[in-house]
Design an enzyme around this catalytic site. Structure first.
Site, PDB file in Angstrom:
ATOM      1  N   ASN A 137       0.819  -1.221   0.000  1.00  0.00           N
ATOM      2  CA  ASN A 137       0.000   0.000   0.000  1.00  0.00           C
ATOM      3  C   ASN A 137       0.854   1.274   0.000  1.00  0.00           C
ATOM      4  OD1 ASN A 137       0.994   0.176   2.591  1.00  0.00           O
ATOM      5  ND2 ASN A 137      -0.984  -0.080   3.621  1.00  0.00           N
ATOM      6  N   HIS A 139       3.430   1.893   2.089  1.00  0.00           N
ATOM      7  CA  HIS A 139       4.003   2.309   3.374  1.00  0.00           C
ATOM      8  C   HIS A 139       5.515   2.095   3.401  1.00  0.00           C
ATOM      9  CE1 HIS A 139       3.176  -1.900   5.368  1.00  0.00           C
ATOM     10  NE2 HIS A 139       4.485  -1.805   5.212  1.00  0.00           N
ATOM     11  N   GLU A 144       1.678   4.100   7.483  1.00  0.00           N
ATOM     12  CA  GLU A 144       0.581   3.681   6.627  1.00  0.00           C
ATOM     13  C   GLU A 144       0.026   4.881   5.845  1.00  0.00           C
ATOM     14  OE1 GLU A 144       0.261   0.631   6.210  1.00  0.00           O
ATOM     15  OE2 GLU A 144      -0.563  -0.479   7.910  1.00  0.00           O
TER      16      GLU A 144
HETATM   17  C1  GLP Z   1       6.606  -4.479   6.806  1.00  0.00           C
HETATM   18  C2  GLP Z   1       7.673  -3.543   7.426  1.00  0.00           C
HETATM   19  C3  GLP Z   1       8.282  -2.655   6.382  1.00  0.00           C
HETATM   20  C4  GLP Z   1       8.503  -3.482   5.126  1.00  0.00           C
HETATM   21  C5  GLP Z   1       7.185  -3.835   4.506  1.00  0.00           C
HETATM   22  C6  GLP Z   1       7.301  -4.795   3.339  1.00  0.00           C
HETATM   23  O1  GLP Z   1       5.410  -4.511   7.446  1.00  0.00           O
HETATM   24  N1  GLP Z   1       7.287  -2.766   8.542  1.00  0.00           N
HETATM   25  O2  GLP Z   1       9.482  -2.096   6.863  1.00  0.00           O
HETATM   26  O3  GLP Z   1       9.236  -2.739   4.174  1.00  0.00           O
HETATM   27  O4  GLP Z   1       6.248  -4.214   5.467  1.00  0.00           O
HETATM   28  O5  GLP Z   1       7.590  -6.106   3.749  1.00  0.00           O
HETATM   29  P1  GLP Z   1       8.163  -7.203   2.769  1.00  0.00           P
HETATM   30  O6  GLP Z   1       9.551  -6.792   2.434  1.00  0.00           O
HETATM   31  O7  GLP Z   1       8.136  -8.474   3.553  1.00  0.00           O
HETATM   32  O8  GLP Z   1       7.274  -7.231   1.592  1.00  0.00           O
END
Ligand code: GLP
Length: 253
Positions: A137, A139, A144
């Protein structure tokens, strides 16, 4: 924004490691890195570790600050970001654990913990290179959509979609995923001297497109990085697949 588009997830890790090591050498020996959890940077940490062992970079005096932590997990929980950072960063890069910091999501006074974290980053002289992933999304950290673009470290509520994305770390049970967190703010991330983003896969393509080509807007928190003077984005073809102006955006050295 330098956007490197490489063929595979493996190439993402190698290219991002090149850029990270360049920056680490500029700031040696007291390099301050910002580190992220999530699956996206795991191969990057391993690539850096291999190259550190080969003598390309010395991280013995480097310190690290994590982006975020869940609130509501018991201390020592294997999916707390304290534990994840210890497993995927501190041990892999053989960092001095005393120099690795994670927001204290276990604190009873979260507002104070947030202030303390900001103070610790300042005392270290700021973050030289902040590694980030991106949520589907848009973030970054746990900022968020509709987070203040100038926010500092603070407690936040996670959106249901983010909890669903992270349920894979909690027996695929969204109920086990905390709904609160403590995260560096977008303003905190913007203060890093360099931001190094890695993203792989089609499920990040929409967020990547919005971050790079969309309006700067809290609907896509990562779009604030358009205002940062030193952002390096390393993504694979799948994550780049929705960028419309790809030939204008692709960066080559
Ligand atoms: C998580 C973390 C972020 C991360 C994102 C993507 O919830 N808080 O720092 O970049 O979501 O995660 P992933 O790399 O597993 O797709």
């Amino acid at each position: 924004m330098q956007v490197f588009i490489v063929p595979t997830p493996e190439a993402v890790a190698e290219k991002a490691a090149d850029k990270f090591i360049e920056t680490a050498k500029e700031h040696a020996p007291f390099f301050v890195m910002g580190v992220a959890t999530g699956s996206s940077p795991v191969a990057l940490y391993q690539a850096i570790a291999r190259r550190a062992k080969a003598g390309e970079v010395d991280l013995r005096h480097a310190s690290a600050f994590a982006l975020d932590e869940y609130v509501g997990l018991p201390e020592g929980h294997p999916e707390s970001y304290h534990a994840v950072i210890d497993r995927t960063v501190t041990k892999v890069l053989d960092l001095d654990p005393q120099l690795v910091h994670v927001p204290n999501g276990f604190a009873t006074d979260l507002k104070q913990a947030a202030r303390d974290y900001e103070a610790a980053i300042s005392a270290a002289g700021g973050i030289d290179c902040q590694i980030v992933g991106i949520g589907a999304n848009g973030h970054i950290g746990f900022n968020e959509p509709f987070s203040s673009l100038a926010s500092r470290t603070r407690d936040k509520t996670l959106m249901p979609g983010t909890r669903a994305d992270n349920a894979r770390f909690f027996d695929n049970d969204i109920e086990q995923v905390p709904s609160e967190c403590l995260t560096q703010g977008l303003g905190t991330i913007m203060d890093a001297k360099q931001v190094l983003m890695v993203a792989q896969g089609e499920n990040k393509a929409e967020a990547i497109k919005n971050m790079i080509e969309g309006p700067v807007c809290s609907r896509c928190p990562a779009s604030i990085l358009q205002y940062h003077p030193n952002v390096v984005v390393v993504i694979d073809e799948a994550a780049a697949s929705k960028i419309e102006n790809i030939e204008l955006i692709r960066y080559t050295e």
